[in-house]
Design an enzyme around this catalytic site. Structure first.
Site, PDB file in Angstrom:
ATOM      1  N   VAL A 155      37.708  77.429  87.045  1.00 46.76           N
ATOM      2  CA  VAL A 155      37.852  78.876  86.876  1.00 46.76           C
ATOM      3  C   VAL A 155      38.916  79.364  87.862  1.00 46.76           C
ATOM      4  O   VAL A 155      38.764  79.183  89.081  1.00 46.76           O
ATOM      5  CB  VAL A 155      36.512  79.595  87.137  1.00 46.76           C
ATOM      6  N   TYR A 208      56.780  82.905  64.570  1.00 46.79           N
ATOM      7  CA  TYR A 208      55.505  83.622  64.557  1.00 46.79           C
ATOM      8  C   TYR A 208      55.291  84.160  63.146  1.00 46.79           C
ATOM      9  O   TYR A 208      56.075  84.978  62.656  1.00 46.79           O
ATOM     10  CB  TYR A 208      55.586  84.755  65.583  1.00 46.79           C
TER      11      TYR A 208
HETATM   12  C1  LIG Z   1      45.915  91.293  68.945  1.00 50.22           C
HETATM   13  C2  LIG Z   1      46.293  90.138  69.805  1.00 50.22           C
HETATM   14  C3  LIG Z   1      47.597  89.981  70.219  1.00 50.22           C
HETATM   15  C4  LIG Z   1      47.960  88.897  71.023  1.00 50.22           C
HETATM   16  N1  LIG Z   1      49.246  88.777  71.432  1.00 50.22           N
HETATM   17  C5  LIG Z   1      49.605  87.754  72.233  1.00 50.22           C
HETATM   18  C6  LIG Z   1      50.934  87.621  72.689  1.00 50.22           C
HETATM   19  O1  LIG Z   1      51.811  88.433  72.399  1.00 50.22           O
HETATM   20  N2  LIG Z   1      51.231  86.578  73.506  1.00 50.22           N
HETATM   21  C7  LIG Z   1      50.276  85.688  73.881  1.00 50.22           C
HETATM   22  O2  LIG Z   1      50.584  84.776  74.635  1.00 50.22           O
HETATM   23  N3  LIG Z   1      49.015  85.777  73.429  1.00 50.22           N
HETATM   24  C8  LIG Z   1      48.647  86.780  72.643  1.00 50.22           C
HETATM   25  N4  LIG Z   1      47.356  86.884  72.208  1.00 50.22           N
HETATM   26  C9  LIG Z   1      46.369  85.877  72.615  1.00 50.22           C
HETATM   27  C10 LIG Z   1      45.617  86.226  73.924  1.00 50.22           C
HETATM   28  O3  LIG Z   1      45.773  87.571  74.263  1.00 50.22           O
HETATM   29  C11 LIG Z   1      46.145  85.362  75.040  1.00 50.22           C
HETATM   30  O4  LIG Z   1      45.755  84.023  74.796  1.00 50.22           O
HETATM   31  C12 LIG Z   1      45.664  85.741  76.452  1.00 50.22           C
HETATM   32  O5  LIG Z   1      46.265  84.845  77.346  1.00 50.22           O
HETATM   33  C13 LIG Z   1      44.178  85.674  76.627  1.00 50.22           C
HETATM   34  O6  LIG Z   1      43.831  86.403  77.799  1.00 50.22           O
HETATM   35  P1  LIG Z   1      42.350  86.925  78.021  1.00 50.22           P
HETATM   36  O7  LIG Z   1      42.275  87.512  79.373  1.00 50.22           O
HETATM   37  O8  LIG Z   1      41.911  87.787  76.915  1.00 50.22           O
HETATM   38  O9  LIG Z   1      41.560  85.559  78.010  1.00 50.22           O
HETATM   39  P2  LIG Z   1      40.254  85.164  77.207  1.00 50.22           P
HETATM   40  O10 LIG Z   1      40.465  85.366  75.756  1.00 50.22           O
HETATM   41  O11 LIG Z   1      39.084  85.803  77.820  1.00 50.22           O
HETATM   42  O12 LIG Z   1      40.250  83.606  77.525  1.00 50.22           O
HETATM   43  C14 LIG Z   1      41.223  82.743  76.996  1.00 50.22           C
HETATM   44  C15 LIG Z   1      40.883  81.302  77.424  1.00 50.22           C
HETATM   45  O13 LIG Z   1      41.075  81.151  78.824  1.00 50.22           O
HETATM   46  C16 LIG Z   1      39.848  80.907  79.497  1.00 50.22           C
HETATM   47  N5  LIG Z   1      39.876  81.747  80.695  1.00 50.22           N
HETATM   48  C17 LIG Z   1      39.957  83.100  80.763  1.00 50.22           C
HETATM   49  N6  LIG Z   1      40.024  83.482  82.043  1.00 50.22           N
HETATM   50  C18 LIG Z   1      39.990  82.368  82.803  1.00 50.22           C
HETATM   51  C19 LIG Z   1      40.027  82.106  84.207  1.00 50.22           C
HETATM   52  N7  LIG Z   1      40.120  83.077  85.119  1.00 50.22           N
HETATM   53  N8  LIG Z   1      39.962  80.811  84.617  1.00 50.22           N
HETATM   54  C20 LIG Z   1      39.883  79.802  83.722  1.00 50.22           C
HETATM   55  N9  LIG Z   1      39.832  79.990  82.399  1.00 50.22           N
HETATM   56  C21 LIG Z   1      39.898  81.258  81.940  1.00 50.22           C
HETATM   57  C22 LIG Z   1      38.753  81.250  78.513  1.00 50.22           C
HETATM   58  O14 LIG Z   1      37.589  80.476  78.695  1.00 50.22           O
HETATM   59  C23 LIG Z   1      39.422  80.950  77.173  1.00 50.22           C
HETATM   60  O15 LIG Z   1      39.344  79.591  76.852  1.00 50.22           O
HETATM   61  C24 LIG Z   1      46.970  87.955  71.400  1.00 50.22           C
HETATM   62  C25 LIG Z   1      45.646  88.133  70.991  1.00 50.22           C
HETATM   63  C26 LIG Z   1      45.309  89.211  70.197  1.00 50.22           C
HETATM   64  C27 LIG Z   1      43.888  89.392  69.779  1.00 50.22           C
END
Ligand SMILES: Cc1cc2nc3c(=O)[nH]c(=O)nc-3n(C[C@H](O)[C@H](O)[C@H](O)COP(=O)(O)OP(=O)(O)OC[C@H]3O[C@@H](n4cnc5c(N)ncnc54)[C@H](O)[C@@H]3O)c2cc1C
Length: 523
Positions: free
Chosen positions: A263, A439
């Site tokens: 984490v 994309y």
């Molecule tokens: C509408 C939409 C648009 C998006 N656009 C983009 C974009 O433009 N570019 C892009 O790269 N992605 C995009 N994404 C995907 C997503 O936002 C990314 O993957 C982002 O990095 C996830 O961040 P989060 O904080 O929501 O992580 P989460 O969804 O909460 O977690 C993502 C993963 O990382 C793990 N995780 C989270 N926090 C930690 C931590 N502190 N330590 C270890 N593991 C951890 C979780 O267990 C999970 O496996 C999009 C998603 C959506 C729904």
């Protein structure tokens, strides 16, 4: 955050009439027979964790930071992919965690990992919950229960070193809040993914995120100078210089590890001076091939604007680059070039001269400003489309320039083959000297089982990407959805290395079981 859709429910929007007509006339979309359920009606399994284990969790994080309410469990069920949303709309909360735990420090995270290892409780690190690859749905089999480790309380900007231009953040800071905190000091990270308003810095590092301005500021993994990571085996503290020749860079092992190795509890990130000016402009190219050639030339010969995005003919015609003006796109292919910074005038002139030399027709600031206005609103449009009976999803890949046309064709053909006559749109989202990412957005009428419908299509696309030599993901990450294709990319020796790292850092296998790491096969 809406529990069954995107963002702030108050910003949910009705579909404009021209989009309804487009859906009906072009794709034959009909409203679904069954409306979405209410939150209270979502079916979650009974809490599997025995009471003494819930109390033990409370002993580490504090009773008020261990939640087992129906609402907390529903809000931490899966992420925000289209199948995730469809399942929630149908009331399927079968992947709900038993408890949500909100630690307040690195020490508490470490203590929780020790406890969960000893008691065989699966732990799902939870940032903004915006994963679109099944990264938050842990496998339950063999565990006493599943805990969502919500990092929302780790939400501080700890320090800013303006000499080195490095800022230290806790992992639960959302991107929009990070920008607000940095802007107060005249700084920026420059990381603007479409999930910007909700995703966290820890999630960006864990899933190797890329933003809309990554051409200028770099991907998120380029910004990470240092990390602190709590693992069941102990703490990793990585990164004491910007670059080093001291062996393999273990920061790279954490970046993209998606909570399966540890984490992330702290991040040291490179920051930049906030730009005095941002200017986004539109250009039209006659074809996707001509536009791609221009993007490649820019990436290889420079200068590169901060934002560089090229829509294909279909995406341009639909007007997807300007979500507020869907249905009113033009012909050819729309390129958005975004310039950020005080000294951008010279660079902008050079980019414009190059684009014009390569056949681009300048469209002025209008399309760029429309793109900027709508850059975070497309996810709201997805909710409206789902409610109207369309299945809409995005997927992405990347490859070298020489292979990009093959990759583009392979994904399109796989989608057309799997879904009949969907609307398939694409843009070059990120460009590098040697290649680019593609994309795709696909829209099709929902059938009777839209989750199964999409899973079939996605399996075919994954196979097509592997076969065509692309990477299974450029920035969404691996999760569960891409795990097998990732294994195919790594090969058996690579998979055994990943497995060895997992076994060393997480001997009880409690961290995000089923996510990222494929089952080991003999090398
Ligand atoms: C509408 C939409 C648009 C998006 N656009 C983009 C974009 O433009 N570019 C892009 O790269 N992605 C995009 N994404 C995907 C997503 O936002 C990314 O993957 C982002 O990095 C996830 O961040 P989060 O904080 O929501 O992580 P989460 O969804 O909460 O977690 C993502 C993963 O990382 C793990 N995780 C989270 N926090 C930690 C931590 N502190 N330590 C270890 N593991 C951890 C979780 O267990 C999970 O496996 C999009 C998603 C959506 C729904």
């Amino acid at each position: 955050m809406s529990w069954s859709g995107w963002g702030d429910p108050a910003r949910a929007r009705e579909l404009p009439e021209q989009v309804r007509t487009l859906l009906h006339d072009l794709l034959g979309v009909r409203a679904p027979a069954v409306p979405a359920v209410a939150l209270e009606a979502v079916r979650v399994p009974p809490v599997a964790l025995p009471g003494p284990l819930v109390e033990a969790l409370a002993g580490v994080a504090g009773a008020e930071h261990v939640l087992t309410t129906h609402e907390a469990r529903v809000r931490h069920t899966r992420g925000k992919s289209t199948p995730d949303l469809l399942r929630m709309r149908a009331g399927d909360g079968s992947d709900a965690p038993d408890a949500v735990v909100l630690p307040g420090s690195h020490e508490e995270v470490a203590g929780l990992l020790r406890l969960c290892s000893a008691e065989r409780i699966a732990v799902v690190p939870f940032g903004g919950g915006t994963s679109v690859v099944g990264g938050l749905a842990a496998a339950r089999a063999g565990f006493a229960g599943v805990v969502a480790l919500d990092l929302a309380r780790l939400d501080r900007l700890r320090a800013v070193d303006t000499e080195s231009m490095v800022a230290e953040f806790e992992p639960g800071v959302r991107a929009a809040e990070a920008e607000r905190l940095l802007a107060a000091r005249g700084l920026t990270l420059g990381h603007f993914p479409q999930s910007f308003e909700y995703a966290t810095l820890g999630g960006f590092a864990a899933a190797r995120s890329s933003g809309q301005a990554s051409a200028g500021y770099g991907r998120f993994d380029d910004m990470v100078m240092g990390l602190t990571v709590a693992t069941p085996a102990g703490t990793l503290d990585l990164g004491r210089a910007p670059k080093s020749a001291a062996g393999p860079d273990l920061r790279q092992l954490v970046l993209g590890s998606e909570g399966a190795f540890g984490v992330i509890t702290s991040l040291r990130l490179r920051v930049r001076r906030a730009p005095a000016e941002r200017r986004y402009e539109g250009w039209r190219f006659a074809s996707f091939a001509a536009g791609s050639a221009a993007v490649r030339t820019l990436a290889q010969e420079g200068p590169v604007p901060a934002v560089l995005r090229l829509s294909d003919e279909t995406e341009t015609m639909i007007g997807l680059a300007e979500p507020d003006a869907i249905g009113s796109g033009g012909s050819g292919c729309l390129l958005i070039a975004g310039h950020e910074g005080a000294s951008e005038t010279g660079r902008r002139a050079a980019v414009s001269a190059l684009l014009a030399r390569l056949g681009g027709e300048p469209l002025g600031a209008g399309p760029g400003e429309a793109w900027e206005r709508g850059r975070f609103s497309a996810p709201y449009l997805r909710d409206s489309l789902l409610a109207a009976g369309a299945a809409v999803e995005t997927l992405e890949t990347a490859g070298f320039w020489a292979n990009l046309p093959r990759l583009y064709d392979a994904v399109r053909l796989a989608l057309l083959g799997a879904l009949g006559s969907p609307l398939v749109m694409c843009h070059v989202s990120h460009a590098y000297e040697t290649g680019a990412s593609l994309y795709f957005t696909v829209v099709t009428p929902q059938d009777a089982d839209p989750v199964a419908q999409w899973e079939r299509a996605k399996a075919e696309v994954n196979a097509a990407i592997v076969e065509a030599g692309g990477t299974i993901t450029h920035h969404h990450g691996v999760g569960r959805d891409h795990r097998d294709a990732y294994a195919a990319e790594l090969g058996p020796v690579g998979v055994s290395v990943l497995d060895a790292v997992k076994t060393r850092l997480d001997p009880a296998g409690i961290l995000n079981p089923g996510v990222l790491v494929p089952p080991a096969t003999p090398a």
